[in-house]
Write an enzyme that holds these catalytic residues in place. Sequence first.
Site, PDB file in Angstrom:
ATOM      1  N   HIS A 135      10.508   1.703   7.447  1.00 39.10           N
ATOM      2  CA  HIS A 135      10.678   3.138   7.263  1.00 39.10           C
ATOM      3  C   HIS A 135      11.806   3.363   6.264  1.00 39.10           C
ATOM      4  CE1 HIS A 135       8.775   4.336  11.386  1.00 39.10           C
ATOM      5  NE2 HIS A 135       7.876   4.325  10.422  1.00 39.10           N
ATOM      6  N   GLY A 187       3.242   3.330   2.542  1.00 39.84           N
ATOM      7  CA  GLY A 187       2.851   3.748   3.892  1.00 39.84           C
ATOM      8  C   GLY A 187       2.110   5.069   3.956  1.00 39.84           C
ATOM      9  N   ASP A 210       0.070   0.659   5.495  1.00 42.14           N
ATOM     10  CA  ASP A 210       0.147   0.074   6.838  1.00 42.14           C
ATOM     11  C   ASP A 210      -1.256  -0.173   7.388  1.00 42.14           C
ATOM     12  OD1 ASP A 210       0.034   2.968   6.870  1.00 42.14           O
ATOM     13  OD2 ASP A 210       0.342   2.870   9.038  1.00 42.14           O
ATOM     14  N   ASP A 213      12.348   3.243  12.169  1.00 41.22           N
ATOM     15  CA  ASP A 213      13.449   4.149  12.447  1.00 41.22           C
ATOM     16  C   ASP A 213      13.030   5.036  13.617  1.00 41.22           C
ATOM     17  OD1 ASP A 213      15.488   5.954  12.525  1.00 41.22           O
ATOM     18  OD2 ASP A 213      15.205   6.708  10.501  1.00 41.22           O
ATOM     19  N   HIS A 229       5.719  11.569   6.951  1.00 42.76           N
ATOM     20  CA  HIS A 229       4.932  10.843   5.957  1.00 42.76           C
ATOM     21  C   HIS A 229       4.982   9.324   6.155  1.00 42.76           C
ATOM     22  CE1 HIS A 229       8.954  10.507   4.133  1.00 42.76           C
ATOM     23  NE2 HIS A 229       8.487   9.410   3.574  1.00 42.76           N
ATOM     24  N   ASP A 285       2.841   5.151  11.069  1.00 42.49           N
ATOM     25  CA  ASP A 285       2.929   5.150  12.529  1.00 42.49           C
ATOM     26  C   ASP A 285       2.717   3.723  13.000  1.00 42.49           C
ATOM     27  OD1 ASP A 285       2.875   5.671  15.242  1.00 42.49           O
ATOM     28  OD2 ASP A 285       0.799   6.370  15.212  1.00 42.49           O
ATOM     29  N   ARG A 337      -0.706  -2.144  18.428  1.00 40.34           N
ATOM     30  CA  ARG A 337      -1.901  -2.379  19.241  1.00 40.34           C
ATOM     31  C   ARG A 337      -2.764  -3.480  18.632  1.00 40.34           C
ATOM     32  NH1 ARG A 337      -6.843  -1.836  19.643  1.00 40.34           N
ATOM     33  NH2 ARG A 337      -7.668  -0.285  18.280  1.00 40.34           N
TER      34      ARG A 337
END
Length: 137
Positions: A8, A55, A60, A80, A87, A90, A96
């Site tokens: 981040h 990102g 990501d 962070d 933006h 995640d 997961r």
Amino acid sequence: MKIALIAHDEKKEDMIQFAQAYKKLLEQHVLHATGTTGKRLNKEAGLEVIRHLSGPYGGDQQIGSLVADGKIDMILFFRDPLTAQPHEPDISALIRLCDVHGVPVATNMATAEVLVKGIENGLLEFRRVEKREGKLQ
């Protein structure tokens, strides 16, 4: 090993410091990163990095696709938790995927150091064994 590096905005400096500290180890592996993080790792840490989109543009998710295809062995995602911006990537979906596919993931510098020390000491050999046996692609 193939290692993905993501940070981040507020943690990019930490990622650079970490990469500089572990440069000799990291440069022995194939490194993937999201756009801005990869650019800084190349310029400031002198590491060769395969750069994906930034990102906010899906970098990501590109790395997540590589995890699902068995093409990433470890992720260092310096997140962070206090001031992440809307933006920024995640991490929950990526974590997961890592859990589903048995890919170790660190979300902070301390855990990243443990994983990198594991590489140095041969403690993550299970990934190589699984690949040789055809359990991973």
